[in-house]
Design a protein around this motif. Structure first.
Motif, PDB file in Angstrom:
ATOM      1  N   GLU A 249       0.814  -1.214   0.000  1.00  0.00           N
ATOM      2  CA  GLU A 249       0.000   0.000   0.000  1.00  0.00           C
ATOM      3  C   GLU A 249       0.850   1.267   0.000  1.00  0.00           C
ATOM      4  OE1 GLU A 249      -0.304  -2.184   2.815  1.00  0.00           O
ATOM      5  OE2 GLU A 249      -1.654  -3.453   1.676  1.00  0.00           O
ATOM      6  N   MET A 250       2.150   1.133   0.245  1.00  0.00           N
ATOM      7  CA  MET A 250       3.036   2.302   0.335  1.00  0.00           C
ATOM      8  C   MET A 250       3.208   2.939  -1.044  1.00  0.00           C
ATOM      9  SD  MET A 250       6.805   2.473   2.050  1.00  0.00           S
ATOM     10  CE  MET A 250       6.199   2.224   3.705  1.00  0.00           C
ATOM     11  N   ARG A 251       3.259   4.258  -1.051  1.00  0.00           N
ATOM     12  CA  ARG A 251       3.414   5.009  -2.295  1.00  0.00           C
ATOM     13  C   ARG A 251       4.792   4.781  -2.906  1.00  0.00           C
ATOM     14  NH1 ARG A 251      -0.493   8.113  -4.915  1.00  0.00           N
ATOM     15  NH2 ARG A 251      -1.866   9.073  -3.441  1.00  0.00           N
ATOM     16  N   ALA A 252       4.827   4.645  -4.241  1.00  0.00           N
ATOM     17  CA  ALA A 252       6.074   4.463  -4.982  1.00  0.00           C
ATOM     18  C   ALA A 252       6.576   5.810  -5.486  1.00  0.00           C
ATOM     19  CB  ALA A 252       5.843   3.514  -6.154  1.00  0.00           C
ATOM     20  N   SER A 253       7.889   5.911  -5.621  1.00  0.00           N
ATOM     21  CA  SER A 253       8.491   7.149  -6.124  1.00  0.00           C
ATOM     22  C   SER A 253       8.774   7.036  -7.618  1.00  0.00           C
ATOM     23  CB  SER A 253       9.792   7.434  -5.377  1.00  0.00           C
ATOM     24  OG  SER A 253      10.767   6.473  -5.748  1.00  0.00           O
ATOM     25  N   ASP A 254       9.180   8.158  -8.214  1.00  0.00           N
ATOM     26  CA  ASP A 254       9.579   8.136  -9.623  1.00  0.00           C
ATOM     27  C   ASP A 254      10.783   7.226  -9.822  1.00  0.00           C
ATOM     28  OD1 ASP A 254       7.563   9.843 -10.425  1.00  0.00           O
ATOM     29  OD2 ASP A 254       8.811  11.645 -10.289  1.00  0.00           O
ATOM     30  N   ALA A 255      11.701   7.210  -8.864  1.00  0.00           N
ATOM     31  CA  ALA A 255      12.872   6.333  -8.962  1.00  0.00           C
ATOM     32  C   ALA A 255      12.441   4.858  -8.954  1.00  0.00           C
ATOM     33  CB  ALA A 255      13.846   6.610  -7.822  1.00  0.00           C
ATOM     34  N   ASP A 256      11.430   4.525  -8.166  1.00  0.00           N
ATOM     35  CA  ASP A 256      10.922   3.154  -8.143  1.00  0.00           C
ATOM     36  C   ASP A 256      10.324   2.785  -9.501  1.00  0.00           C
ATOM     37  OD1 ASP A 256      11.526   2.783  -5.379  1.00  0.00           O
ATOM     38  OD2 ASP A 256       9.656   3.822  -4.836  1.00  0.00           O
ATOM     39  N   ARG A 257       9.564   3.716 -10.087  1.00  0.00           N
ATOM     40  CA  ARG A 257       8.973   3.460 -11.395  1.00  0.00           C
ATOM     41  C   ARG A 257      10.061   3.331 -12.470  1.00  0.00           C
ATOM     42  NH1 ARG A 257       4.693   6.016  -8.851  1.00  0.00           N
ATOM     43  NH2 ARG A 257       5.550   8.117  -8.908  1.00  0.00           N
ATOM     44  N   ASP A 258      11.099   4.146 -12.383  1.00  0.00           N
ATOM     45  CA  ASP A 258      12.207   4.047 -13.336  1.00  0.00           C
ATOM     46  C   ASP A 258      12.923   2.702 -13.223  1.00  0.00           C
ATOM     47  OD1 ASP A 258      11.653   6.566 -14.312  1.00  0.00           O
ATOM     48  OD2 ASP A 258      13.213   7.556 -13.106  1.00  0.00           O
ATOM     49  N   ARG A 259      13.084   2.209 -11.998  1.00  0.00           N
ATOM     50  CA  ARG A 259      13.725   0.911 -11.787  1.00  0.00           C
ATOM     51  C   ARG A 259      12.888  -0.204 -12.419  1.00  0.00           C
ATOM     52  NH1 ARG A 259      12.583  -2.633  -8.220  1.00  0.00           N
ATOM     53  NH2 ARG A 259      11.436  -1.185  -6.905  1.00  0.00           N
ATOM     54  N   VAL A 260      11.596  -0.159 -12.254  1.00  0.00           N
ATOM     55  CA  VAL A 260      10.716  -1.172 -12.852  1.00  0.00           C
ATOM     56  C   VAL A 260      10.723  -1.048 -14.373  1.00  0.00           C
ATOM     57  CG1 VAL A 260       8.330  -2.011 -13.000  1.00  0.00           C
ATOM     58  CG2 VAL A 260       9.294  -1.381 -10.780  1.00  0.00           C
ATOM     59  N   ALA A 261      10.771   0.178 -14.884  1.00  0.00           N
ATOM     60  CA  ALA A 261      10.847   0.376 -16.338  1.00  0.00           C
ATOM     61  C   ALA A 261      12.116  -0.269 -16.891  1.00  0.00           C
ATOM     62  CB  ALA A 261      10.800   1.861 -16.673  1.00  0.00           C
ATOM     63  N   ALA A 262      13.231  -0.127 -16.184  1.00  0.00           N
ATOM     64  CA  ALA A 262      14.490  -0.746 -16.620  1.00  0.00           C
ATOM     65  C   ALA A 262      14.378  -2.263 -16.604  1.00  0.00           C
ATOM     66  CB  ALA A 262      15.636  -0.283 -15.726  1.00  0.00           C
ATOM     67  N   ILE A 263      13.711  -2.792 -15.613  1.00  0.00           N
ATOM     68  CA  ILE A 263      13.505  -4.249 -15.540  1.00  0.00           C
ATOM     69  C   ILE A 263      12.644  -4.710 -16.717  1.00  0.00           C
ATOM     70  CG2 ILE A 263      12.362  -6.065 -14.200  1.00  0.00           C
ATOM     71  CD1 ILE A 263      13.318  -4.524 -11.663  1.00  0.00           C
ATOM     72  N   LEU A 264      11.589  -3.969 -17.021  1.00  0.00           N
ATOM     73  CA  LEU A 264      10.732  -4.334 -18.155  1.00  0.00           C
ATOM     74  C   LEU A 264      11.497  -4.259 -19.478  1.00  0.00           C
ATOM     75  CD1 LEU A 264       7.392  -2.553 -17.143  1.00  0.00           C
ATOM     76  CD2 LEU A 264       7.866  -5.020 -17.150  1.00  0.00           C
TER      77      LEU A 264
END
Length: 143
Positions: free
Chosen positions: A6-21
């Motif tokens: 439930e914790m909010r994600a940051s832009d850095a978290d989204r960028d990390r997932v984008a790199a994984i994808l």
């Protein structure tokens, strides 16, 4: 403190997932259409739980320690100069060739051989390139 879904994600978290994808797309696990769909959902995601759903069906990837791609069997490792040095020599050869063609045209139209001025263009430049090639770090970059 562990990250709860439930914790909010940051832009850095989204960028990390984008790199994984991107890495999974490069490895052929997901298609470009799937990648685009997941990327669209990724940037709409607000929580860690929403981010986790985007990669739940994919194996874990450690982006810091990606496997080094081995050269295919029968294909030798690259040898020689790196592409920057090859480009420098190509530019030197092209400029030298153009200058010699201009010199030849001027000599023919003048009716006599004129001073070989292209030597002053190609000489110093060529010496610098030669010294850089012999004594410089001109090995291909690995990885």
């Amino acid at each position: 403190m562990a990250n709860s879904p439930e914790m909010r994600a940051s832009d850095a978290d989204r960028d990390r997932v984008a790199a994984i994808l991107r890495e999974h797309t490069a490895q052929g696990r997901i298609t470009m259409d799937e990648f685009n769909d997941r990327l669209e959902s990724l940037y709409k995601s607000k929580t860690y739980g929403e981010l986790a759903k985007l990669t739940a069906d994919l194996p874990d990837v450690d982006l810091r320690h990606l496997p080094v791609k081995a050269a295919p069997a029968g294909k030798p490792q690259p040898k020689g100069m790196h592409t920057g040095m090859k480009a420098a020599w190509s530019a030197w050869a092209a400029a030298s060739g153009i200058n010699w063609v201009i010199w030849l045209i001027v000599s023919i139209t003048a009716g006599h051989t004129i001073y070989p001025w292209p030597l002053w263009v190609m000489g110093p430049w060529g010496v610098i390139l030669l010294v850089s090639t012999i004594f410089g770090d001109n090995k291909p970059k690995q990885g």
